[in-house]
Design a protein around this motif. Structure first.
Motif, PDB file in Angstrom:
ATOM      1  N   ILE A 264      -6.359  -3.213   5.069  1.00  0.00           N
ATOM      2  CA  ILE A 264      -7.635  -1.349   5.175  1.00  0.00           C
ATOM      3  C   ILE A 264      -8.645  -1.446   5.581  1.00  0.00           C
ATOM      4  O   ILE A 264      -8.986  -0.209   6.396  1.00  0.00           O
ATOM      5  CB  ILE A 264      -7.310  -1.259   3.836  1.00  0.00           C
ATOM      6  CG1 ILE A 264      -6.072  -1.308   3.393  1.00  0.00           C
ATOM      7  CG2 ILE A 264      -8.154   0.456   3.660  1.00  0.00           C
ATOM      8  CD1 ILE A 264      -5.071  -0.177   3.448  1.00  0.00           C
ATOM      9  N   ALA A 265      -9.252  -2.730   5.788  1.00  0.00           N
ATOM     10  CA  ALA A 265     -10.554  -2.390   6.182  1.00  0.00           C
ATOM     11  C   ALA A 265     -11.010  -2.630   7.425  1.00  0.00           C
ATOM     12  O   ALA A 265     -11.443  -2.097   8.298  1.00  0.00           O
ATOM     13  CB  ALA A 265     -11.543  -3.279   6.097  1.00  0.00           C
TER      14      ALA A 265
ATOM     15  N   MET B  76     -11.981  -0.246  -0.351  1.00  0.00           N
ATOM     16  CA  MET B  76     -11.471  -2.156   0.751  1.00  0.00           C
ATOM     17  C   MET B  76     -12.319  -3.402   0.431  1.00  0.00           C
ATOM     18  O   MET B  76     -13.562  -2.441  -0.219  1.00  0.00           O
ATOM     19  CB  MET B  76     -11.222  -1.721   2.033  1.00  0.00           C
ATOM     20  CG  MET B  76     -12.338  -0.446   2.950  1.00  0.00           C
ATOM     21  SD  MET B  76     -12.131  -0.128   4.130  1.00  0.00           S
ATOM     22  CE  MET B  76     -10.970   1.387   3.635  1.00  0.00           C
TER      23      MET B  76
ATOM     24  N   TYR C 158       0.759  -1.494  -0.249  1.00  0.00           N
ATOM     25  CA  TYR C 158       0.193  -0.156  -0.052  1.00  0.00           C
ATOM     26  C   TYR C 158       0.863   1.327  -0.200  1.00  0.00           C
ATOM     27  O   TYR C 158       0.081   2.430  -0.080  1.00  0.00           O
ATOM     28  CB  TYR C 158      -0.915   0.400   1.432  1.00  0.00           C
ATOM     29  CG  TYR C 158      -2.155  -0.669   1.166  1.00  0.00           C
ATOM     30  CD1 TYR C 158      -2.625  -1.523   0.841  1.00  0.00           C
ATOM     31  CD2 TYR C 158      -2.020  -2.226   1.985  1.00  0.00           C
ATOM     32  CE1 TYR C 158      -3.958  -1.963   0.601  1.00  0.00           C
ATOM     33  CE2 TYR C 158      -2.657  -3.222   1.957  1.00  0.00           C
ATOM     34  CZ  TYR C 158      -3.816  -2.654   1.350  1.00  0.00           C
ATOM     35  OH  TYR C 158      -4.769  -4.223   1.406  1.00  0.00           O
TER      36      TYR C 158
ATOM     37  N   GLN D  10     -10.859 -10.765   1.951  1.00  0.00           N
ATOM     38  CA  GLN D  10     -10.085 -10.634   0.999  1.00  0.00           C
ATOM     39  C   GLN D  10      -9.716 -12.173  -0.121  1.00  0.00           C
ATOM     40  O   GLN D  10      -9.214 -12.872  -0.603  1.00  0.00           O
ATOM     41  CB  GLN D  10      -8.854 -10.665   1.556  1.00  0.00           C
ATOM     42  CG  GLN D  10      -9.010  -8.907   0.822  1.00  0.00           C
ATOM     43  CD  GLN D  10      -7.242  -8.045   1.329  1.00  0.00           C
ATOM     44  OE1 GLN D  10      -6.603  -8.804   1.319  1.00  0.00           O
ATOM     45  NE2 GLN D  10      -7.372  -6.832   0.310  1.00  0.00           N
TER      46      GLN D  10
ATOM     47  N   ASP E 139      -9.442  -8.029   4.863  1.00  0.00           N
ATOM     48  CA  ASP E 139      -8.550  -6.818   4.077  1.00  0.00           C
ATOM     49  C   ASP E 139      -7.587  -5.887   5.466  1.00  0.00           C
ATOM     50  O   ASP E 139      -8.629  -5.426   6.371  1.00  0.00           O
ATOM     51  CB  ASP E 139      -9.459  -6.124   2.925  1.00  0.00           C
ATOM     52  CG  ASP E 139      -8.262  -5.203   2.418  1.00  0.00           C
ATOM     53  OD1 ASP E 139      -8.028  -4.371   3.212  1.00  0.00           O
ATOM     54  OD2 ASP E 139      -9.288  -4.716   1.728  1.00  0.00           O
TER      55      ASP E 139
END
Length: 388
Positions: free
Chosen positions: A230-231, A208, A187, A212, A228
């Motif tokens: 980020i999530a 997001m 990222y 995943q 995920d």
């Protein structure tokens, strides 16, 4: 231009504000996923923008409810951006399962999968484990969470994510150094793009997912679920609200959506039209035809919550000058409120911020602040003794 003169009260307020800023900065660093200082497996936690959005509906899962949002749809609007959604329609059952998966991820590296069983999903939703249809429902919920996508173009949320993902304290997380390198490799360029966009006030967003990757053993029911990162950070470290599971699990479908919504407003929910609560419930009925029932059921719900201590007394439903019925005064009761050290240490502008500090120490801090303001030291003020 003459020097700005501050009185004693303003100087003291400045000291308190300065301490609050430092506490906020520490909180921003400490509240990343896995190192939250005041949460554990007893608490449901969710991001405030999501709690206040239309992402999770109260309607039950079924053939008629298998709506697909094929295009990006706004589910929450902020003054400085919005949150959009694309994917299958989600319900409070999806939210419950997601919240429980997040709990299992606490204290673990986000580069590793969460271990669970399909039977856990049924237990979280209080479903009969002897029903094959319930196992199918559990599988559908997980597939929906894997297909769901969020788009965040809220500047405050993006700034918060940026701070979390670039924080040196990432190395203190479980498997921290590897996780830090993982975030940098996967990222790093996205973070640079977000940073440039925020710095230059340009429109920028990041997408997001919730899950995943999934691996299932049909014979044992064991599941390996990759969140995920980020999530996970967004849901577990960006303006979150906490409620005890023991309270949330006792609520009906609308209660599981409405009580966290009330909890997400620390100082109480601002006045909102009664019709908006009807829309918030996800009901497909026309408000005009059901408003008397909606009002009656809400009043009964609020009265029950007050009697249980979940809601503070003093709420009301009244008619404004335009003829709209308004709900105001909704504030979470003390029995359900989870307080962080930040809130208790700097929530009010009063001497209570320094309950554990001697008068001499307070005076020293006040004098330092006065020096910065180029003023004489104010006369010492002794606090009144506290009475039990």
């Amino acid at each position: 231009m003459p020097d700005l003169l501050l009185n004693d009260e303003e100087i003291r307020q400045g000291v308190i504000d300065d301490r609050r800023v430092k506490l906020q900065q520490k909180f921003e660093i400490d509240s990343g996923q896995g190192i939250l200082p005041f949460t554990n497996e007893r608490f449901f936690e969710q991001s405030n923008p999501i709690l206040r959005s239309a992402l999770f509906s109260v309607s039950k899962m079924g053939a008629r409810d298998r709506t697909q949002y094929l295009d990006w749809t706004e589910i929450f609007s902020l003054g400085s951006g919005s949150i959009l959604y694309r994917g299958p329609a989600l319900t409070v059952d999806h939210e419950t399962v997601l919240g429980r998966i997040m709990v299992l991820a606490r204290g673990r590296s986000l580069t590793k999968p969460v271990h669970a069983y399909q039977a856990d999903v049924l237990r979280w939703l209080y479903l009969d484990p002897n029903s094959g249809a319930n196992y199918k429902k559990a599988r559908t919920i997980l597939d929906d969470l894997a297909a769901a996508e969020l788009r965040i173009n809220s500047k405050p949320a993006l700034r918060r994510l940026l701070n979390l993902l670039t924080s040196p304290s990432l190395s203190d997380l479980p498997d921290g150094k590897f996780f830090q390198e993982y975030i940098k490799n996967r990222y790093g360029d996205q973070m640079k793009m977000i940073a440039v966009g925020l710095e230059n006030d340009q429109p920028v967003h990041i997408d997001m997912q919730f899950l995943q990757n999934q691996a299932h053993n049909s014979a044992t029911g064991k599941m390996l679920l990759n969140l995920d990162p980020i999530a996970a950070l967004f849901f577990d470290g960006v303006n979150t609200t906490l409620l005890p599971f023991e309270i949330l699990d006792k609520q009906d479908r609308f209660g599981r959506k409405l009580l966290p919504f009330i909890a997400s407003h620390r100082d109480g929910v601002f006045p909102i039209r009664l019709e908006s609560y009807h829309e918030f419930s996800g009901s497909k009925s026309a408000y005009a035809s059901v408003k008397r029932r909606v009002k009656s059921e809400l009043k009964k719900r609020f009265e029950g919550w007050v009697s249980e201590g979940l809601l503070c007394a003093g709420w009301e439903i009244y008619r404004n000058n335009e003829g709209d019925e308004i709900v105001r005064g909704l504030k979470l009761g003390e029995i359900a409120r989870i307080k962080s050290s930040l809130a208790s240490a700097g929530a009010t502008a009063s001497d209570d911020c320094f309950d554990e500090v001697d008068d001499e120490v307070i005076q020293e801090r006040v004098n330092k602040f006065a020096d910065k303001a180029r003023m004489e030291h104010p006369a010492p003020v002794k606090r009144k003794a506290r009475t039990s």
